[in-house]
Design an enzyme around this catalytic site. Structure first.
Site, PDB file in Angstrom:
ATOM      1  N   CYS A   1      35.811 -36.175   7.380  1.00 40.93           N
ATOM      2  CA  CYS A   1      36.552 -37.373   7.760  1.00 40.93           C
ATOM      3  C   CYS A   1      36.500 -37.561   9.287  1.00 40.93           C
ATOM      4  O   CYS A   1      36.216 -36.612  10.010  1.00 40.93           O
ATOM      5  CB  CYS A   1      38.003 -37.229   7.353  1.00 40.93           C
ATOM      6  SG  CYS A   1      38.223 -36.696   5.652  1.00 40.93           S
TER       7      CYS A   1
ATOM      8  N   ARG B   1      30.271 -39.560   9.262  1.00 44.53           N
ATOM      9  CA  ARG B   1      30.908 -38.305   8.851  1.00 44.53           C
ATOM     10  C   ARG B   1      31.578 -38.421   7.487  1.00 44.53           C
ATOM     11  O   ARG B   1      31.749 -37.428   6.792  1.00 44.53           O
ATOM     12  CB  ARG B   1      31.978 -37.930   9.861  1.00 44.53           C
ATOM     13  CG  ARG B   1      31.377 -37.509  11.143  1.00 44.53           C
ATOM     14  CD  ARG B   1      32.422 -37.146  12.140  1.00 44.53           C
ATOM     15  NE  ARG B   1      31.823 -36.200  13.040  1.00 44.53           N
ATOM     16  CZ  ARG B   1      32.214 -34.963  13.187  1.00 44.53           C
ATOM     17  NH1 ARG B   1      33.219 -34.494  12.504  1.00 44.53           N
ATOM     18  NH2 ARG B   1      31.595 -34.168  14.020  1.00 44.53           N
TER      19      ARG B   1
ATOM     20  N   TRP C   1      36.384 -38.805   3.719  1.00 42.62           N
ATOM     21  CA  TRP C   1      35.461 -38.198   2.755  1.00 42.62           C
ATOM     22  C   TRP C   1      36.362 -37.408   1.817  1.00 42.62           C
ATOM     23  O   TRP C   1      36.942 -36.403   2.199  1.00 42.62           O
ATOM     24  CB  TRP C   1      34.476 -37.286   3.477  1.00 42.62           C
ATOM     25  CG  TRP C   1      33.423 -36.706   2.591  1.00 42.62           C
ATOM     26  CD1 TRP C   1      32.237 -37.285   2.235  1.00 42.62           C
ATOM     27  CD2 TRP C   1      33.434 -35.423   1.957  1.00 42.62           C
ATOM     28  NE1 TRP C   1      31.525 -36.440   1.413  1.00 42.62           N
ATOM     29  CE2 TRP C   1      32.233 -35.292   1.230  1.00 42.62           C
ATOM     30  CE3 TRP C   1      34.343 -34.369   1.922  1.00 42.62           C
ATOM     31  CZ2 TRP C   1      31.915 -34.162   0.483  1.00 42.62           C
ATOM     32  CZ3 TRP C   1      34.024 -33.236   1.176  1.00 42.62           C
ATOM     33  CH2 TRP C   1      32.823 -33.142   0.475  1.00 42.62           C
TER      34      TRP C   1
ATOM     35  N   ASN D   1      42.413 -34.536   9.130  1.00 40.48           N
ATOM     36  CA  ASN D   1      41.136 -33.944   8.681  1.00 40.48           C
ATOM     37  C   ASN D   1      41.411 -32.512   8.277  1.00 40.48           C
ATOM     38  O   ASN D   1      42.175 -31.828   8.964  1.00 40.48           O
ATOM     39  CB  ASN D   1      40.124 -33.874   9.829  1.00 40.48           C
ATOM     40  CG  ASN D   1      39.475 -35.203  10.104  1.00 40.48           C
ATOM     41  OD1 ASN D   1      39.777 -36.191   9.453  1.00 40.48           O
ATOM     42  ND2 ASN D   1      38.597 -35.217  11.090  1.00 40.48           N
ATOM     43  N   GLY D   2      40.740 -32.035   7.251  1.00 41.36           N
ATOM     44  CA  GLY D   2      40.917 -30.638   6.844  1.00 41.36           C
ATOM     45  C   GLY D   2      41.524 -30.558   5.454  1.00 41.36           C
ATOM     46  O   GLY D   2      41.584 -31.559   4.727  1.00 41.36           O
TER      47      GLY D   2
ATOM     48  N   GLU E   1      13.404 -27.732   1.485  1.00 45.26           N
ATOM     49  CA  GLU E   1      13.914 -28.794   2.350  1.00 45.26           C
ATOM     50  C   GLU E   1      13.419 -30.165   1.851  1.00 45.26           C
ATOM     51  O   GLU E   1      14.170 -31.140   1.856  1.00 45.26           O
ATOM     52  CB  GLU E   1      13.481 -28.536   3.802  1.00 45.26           C
ATOM     53  CG  GLU E   1      13.832 -29.593   4.818  1.00 45.26           C
ATOM     54  CD  GLU E   1      15.326 -29.904   4.935  1.00 45.26           C
ATOM     55  OE1 GLU E   1      16.165 -29.168   4.398  1.00 45.26           O
ATOM     56  OE2 GLU E   1      15.630 -30.930   5.561  1.00 45.26           O
TER      57      GLU E   1
ATOM     58  N   LYS F   1      15.853 -33.209   0.703  1.00 48.03           N
ATOM     59  CA  LYS F   1      15.792 -34.561   1.271  1.00 48.03           C
ATOM     60  C   LYS F   1      15.695 -35.591   0.155  1.00 48.03           C
ATOM     61  O   LYS F   1      16.382 -36.600   0.171  1.00 48.03           O
ATOM     62  CB  LYS F   1      14.578 -34.743   2.194  1.00 48.03           C
ATOM     63  CG  LYS F   1      14.627 -34.085   3.552  1.00 48.03           C
ATOM     64  CD  LYS F   1      15.518 -34.758   4.564  1.00 48.03           C
ATOM     65  CE  LYS F   1      16.924 -34.228   4.513  1.00 48.03           C
ATOM     66  NZ  LYS F   1      17.210 -32.980   5.153  1.00 48.03           N
TER      67      LYS F   1
ATOM     68  N   GLU G   1      19.009 -35.872  -1.736  1.00 46.91           N
ATOM     69  CA  GLU G   1      20.086 -36.426  -0.913  1.00 46.91           C
ATOM     70  C   GLU G   1      20.020 -37.949  -0.827  1.00 46.91           C
ATOM     71  O   GLU G   1      21.039 -38.618  -0.944  1.00 46.91           O
ATOM     72  CB  GLU G   1      19.986 -35.897   0.530  1.00 46.91           C
ATOM     73  CG  GLU G   1      20.598 -34.547   0.773  1.00 46.91           C
ATOM     74  CD  GLU G   1      20.426 -34.105   2.226  1.00 46.91           C
ATOM     75  OE1 GLU G   1      21.409 -33.663   2.812  1.00 46.91           O
ATOM     76  OE2 GLU G   1      19.309 -34.197   2.780  1.00 46.91           O
TER      77      GLU G   1
ATOM     78  N   HIS H   1       7.238 -18.338 -14.544  1.00 48.03           N
ATOM     79  CA  HIS H   1       8.451 -17.689 -15.042  1.00 48.03           C
ATOM     80  C   HIS H   1       9.508 -18.706 -15.452  1.00 48.03           C
ATOM     81  O   HIS H   1      10.695 -18.370 -15.493  1.00 48.03           O
ATOM     82  CB  HIS H   1       9.002 -16.734 -13.976  1.00 48.03           C
ATOM     83  CG  HIS H   1       8.042 -15.647 -13.624  1.00 48.03           C
ATOM     84  ND1 HIS H   1       7.654 -14.688 -14.523  1.00 48.03           N
ATOM     85  CD2 HIS H   1       7.336 -15.402 -12.487  1.00 48.03           C
ATOM     86  CE1 HIS H   1       6.771 -13.875 -13.952  1.00 48.03           C
ATOM     87  NE2 HIS H   1       6.562 -14.296 -12.713  1.00 48.03           N
TER      88      HIS H   1
ATOM     89  N   LYS I   1      28.107 -36.122   7.052  1.00 45.24           N
ATOM     90  CA  LYS I   1      27.236 -35.499   8.042  1.00 45.24           C
ATOM     91  C   LYS I   1      27.755 -34.145   8.488  1.00 45.24           C
ATOM     92  O   LYS I   1      27.010 -33.193   8.640  1.00 45.24           O
ATOM     93  CB  LYS I   1      27.141 -36.445   9.249  1.00 45.24           C
ATOM     94  CG  LYS I   1      26.253 -35.943  10.361  1.00 45.24           C
ATOM     95  CD  LYS I   1      24.810 -36.136  10.016  1.00 45.24           C
ATOM     96  CE  LYS I   1      23.876 -35.564  11.029  1.00 45.24           C
ATOM     97  NZ  LYS I   1      22.580 -35.211  10.406  1.00 45.24           N
TER      98      LYS I   1
HETATM   99  C1  G6P Z   1      25.810 -31.402   5.705  1.00 47.76           C
HETATM  100  C2  G6P Z   1      24.735 -32.348   6.182  1.00 47.76           C
HETATM  101  C3  G6P Z   1      23.397 -31.633   6.212  1.00 47.76           C
HETATM  102  C4  G6P Z   1      23.496 -30.381   7.074  1.00 47.76           C
HETATM  103  C5  G6P Z   1      24.628 -29.467   6.615  1.00 47.76           C
HETATM  104  C6  G6P Z   1      24.886 -28.352   7.612  1.00 47.76           C
HETATM  105  O1  G6P Z   1      25.598 -31.083   4.376  1.00 47.76           O
HETATM  106  O2  G6P Z   1      24.657 -33.482   5.351  1.00 47.76           O
HETATM  107  O3  G6P Z   1      22.427 -32.496   6.746  1.00 47.76           O
HETATM  108  O4  G6P Z   1      22.298 -29.688   7.021  1.00 47.76           O
HETATM  109  O5  G6P Z   1      25.841 -30.216   6.509  1.00 47.76           O
HETATM  110  O6  G6P Z   1      25.333 -28.930   8.801  1.00 47.76           O
HETATM  111  P1  G6P Z   1      25.197 -28.279  10.237  1.00 47.76           P
HETATM  112  O7  G6P Z   1      25.844 -29.286  11.140  1.00 47.76           O
HETATM  113  O8  G6P Z   1      25.966 -26.997  10.180  1.00 47.76           O
HETATM  114  O9  G6P Z   1      23.770 -28.076  10.508  1.00 47.76           O
END
Ligand code: G6P
Length: 609
Positions: free
Chosen positions: A2, A27, A74, A99-100, A482, A486, A489, A505, A604
């Site tokens: 948030c 965020r 969020w 937040n939290g 990765e 992507k 996501e 396997h 984010k």
């Molecule tokens: C969230 C973001 C990702 C990121 C992860 C870790 O899930 O959407 O893109 O890789 O957090 O975030 P950091 O800021 O610790 O790299």
């Protein structure tokens, strides 16, 4: 997670709160709200969805609130709805944004209900408003009331409270969720992230754990958790980045993909002193420290975790040092053995990811003596709590799906590999080859971006697919992970990654012509093995997309498209092959029409565990 922004001024704060929320929206963005205070009256607006919807209902701005708090959410406790959106109120007297996560909200809620408080939301945060309200029965001071209330909270919070009876006053508190004060002239601001205030101030003070701040237009007073006055450093940050600026690109994600050559140049700038790489890249303390290191433990989340997995191959192969990599939320909840002379490395774009931060704190508690962060935010908690820091200098990353931060993290980890190798007296010839390649890296990445059009062309093939499989071997296995992350996501296609040798396997059972198989195939010593894995998929009717070194021969068949990637050193390949996978997920998502920069249900910066 948030986002919070608050202001007290001698002018209407509505617009600057909205601008602040917009800057923070990446965020969290499932609902947003704002409470304005003027003439002992609260005016509150809340909307589900993005800040633009909130802005639309705010209308003409006829209520000129000079104090206000705002929040973009969020959801954790309670679904995204206007009722669950912040600010939360108590008796039209107190309004808060939070937040939290308040872990003991249930017993607090029950106690407050027995005392007659009526709850309107499903959130954990609403208890805070009522607790402050209850405290105000015993004191006129909002500061004291917040102090009494937070003493009851178990969990994490960054919060701001306002009291309808106290004009021009905000009280902010921090425990586990960052809060930063922006200093103005005759007005002051508070936010969960400096970026929300970048247009308003260049002077900032970060609250420390347990701090409570009394903020008024012409004064700021900070107290510790015993309510004793404390002085916190004021820092100057002149980062008027316009977060709205996509520089002509359709999305921030595409802009950030294209920014990678520049970001790599920035991160390498002044660090390529190969006479003492450890010092140039990691600071004065680093040479002695890295010389004594016998083991590396890496902890991270999400994309940053994948960077760590690549580094494990590099560190063991090139620096000849053992390395272990773990997801932060796993590391922090198990009993692990602390190896002697171990460097504990956290990787985090934001520096505020709750699990990574807590893993770092735990590591220090259980006996790791040396900590290094690879981080993009100089003022973040992870940077402040680590002994060595590698500042990424990747520039602000707005797209929720991380792109340039990943390749810059990999570059930092490559430098760590070279620095440890050098401190451990590696072969000069190898080091020379390493140095030459590193210098060329930004240009190589620039060349790879030329594959964009061919990838955009093949994205159409994926638009009706439900599933996809990514394959790689060696250090390309984390790159396949990765790539799969992507794609899921931002295009919402279910994607999995496998080490290609594991196909037989289990995953081979899934192969049919409805599940595209994406293979990363640089020219390295595992290529022949990978070709056999490709045969296995082909024999079962699978449809393949192979990203392959332009110098490698592949027999062309109908069920396989080969996308040529410029040749590079094998150990640069993880960076190089990341680029086409980023572009692939982007163009698939574009065709599917998803919200690329702010995909559903994600955020984010994940500041709750
Ligand atoms: C969230 C973001 C990702 C990121 C992860 C870790 O899930 O959407 O893109 O890789 O957090 O975030 P950091 O800021 O610790 O790299």
């Amino acid at each position: 997670m948030c986002g919070i922004v608050g202001a007290c001024a001698q002018r209407s704060v509505e617009e600057l709160l909205l601008n602040g929320l917009q800057a923070l929206e990446y965020r969290g963005y499932d609902s947003a709200g704002l409470t304005l205070l003027a003439h002992q009256t609260f005016k509150t607006f809340k909307e589900t969805g993005k800040v633009a919807r909130l802005a639309a209902v705010l209308g003409e701005g006829t209520f000129a609130g000079t104090t206000g708090i705002a929040h973009t959410r969020w959801a954790t406790h309670g679904k995204p709805s206007a009722v669950n959106a912040h600010p939360h109120h108590s008796h039209d007297r107190v309004a808060i944004v939070h937040n939290g996560i308040i872990e003991n909200y249930m017993p607090l809620r029950q106690r407050l209900q027995q005392a007659g408080y009526i709850f309107v939301s499903d959130t954990d945060s609403e208890v805070i408003a009522h607790l402050i309200h209850a405290s105000l029965a015993h004191t006129d001071s909002l500061l004291e009331a917040v102090h009494t209330a937070v003493a009851e909270l178990i969990g994490t919070y960054g919060l701001v409270a306002i009291d309808r009876h106290q004009a021009d006053t905000m009280v902010a508190a921090r425990s586990g969720s960052p809060m930063v004060i922006g200093h103005g002239i005759g007005e002051n601001f508070i936010a969960s992230d400096q970026m929300a205030l970048a247009a308003l101030s260049s002077q900032f003070t970060y609250l420390e754990e347990g701090d409570i701040a009394l903020i008024q237009p012409k004064s700021i007073a900070i107290f510790d958790d015993a309510l004793q006055p404390v002085v916190r450093k004021q820092v100057e940050i002149d980062a008027k980045v316009s977060v709205q600026d996509k520089a002509g690109f359709r999305h921030f994600m595409l802009k950030e993909i294209h920014e990678q050559p520049h970001a790599l140049r920035q991160t390498l700038r002044e660090r390529l002193d190969f006479s003492n790489l450890a010092r140039a890249a990691f600071g004065d303390q680093a040479p002695a420290l890295l010389a004594g290191v016998e083991h590396v433990q890496i902890v991270a989340c999400g994309t940053s975790y994948h960077a760590g997995l690549v580094a494990q191959y590099w560190l063991e192969d090139m620096a000849k040092i053992s390395c272990r990599v773990e997801i932060a939320s796993e590391f922090r909840y198990r009993n692990s053995i602390v190896p002697s002379n171990c460097l504990f490395v956290t990787i985090s774009q934001s520096g505020e990811t709750a699990d990574t931060l807590e893993a770092l704190r735990l590591a220090k508690k259980i006996g790791y003596q040396h900590t290094l962060s690879i981080c993009n935010v100089a003022t973040s908690s992870i940077v402040r709590e680590s002994s060595l820091n590698y500042m990424m200098h990747a520039g602000t990353e707005i797209g929720v799906a991380s792109t340039k931060a990943f390749t810059v993290q990999l570059t930092g980890l490559l430098l760590l590999t070279g620095a440890i190798a050098q401190q451990h007296h590696c072969h000069e010839a190898w080091f020379e080859q390493y140095s030459q390649a590193l210098k060329q890296l930004p240009q190589i990445i620039e060349n790879v971006l030329n594959v964009e059009q061919s990838i955009a062309d093949l994205a159409e093939d994926f638009s009706d697919k439900q599933h996809a499989l990514f394959l790689g071997r060696g250090e390309q296995y984390p790159i396949a992970m990765e790539g799969a992350l992507k794609l899921k996501e931002i295009s919402y296609i279910h994607a999995e990654a496998y080490a290609a040798g594991e196909l037989k396997h289990g995953p081979l059972a899934l192969i049919d012509n409805n599940m595209p198989v994406i293979v990363v195939a640089p020219n390295n010593e595992l290529l022949e093995k990978l070709k056999s894995n490709i045969q296995e998929v082909q024999a079962r009717g699978g449809v393949m997309y192979v990203f392959a070194d332009q110098e490698v021969h592949f027999d062309c068949i109908d069920s396989m498209k080969v996308i040529r990637i410029p040749h590079c050193e094998p150990w640069l390949a993880p960076l190089v092959y990341t680029i086409p996978l980023q572009l692939l997920s982007y163009y698939v998502a574009l065709i599917k029409g998803t919200d690329i920069d702010q995909p559903r249900n994600l955020a984010k910066s994940v500041t709750v565990e």
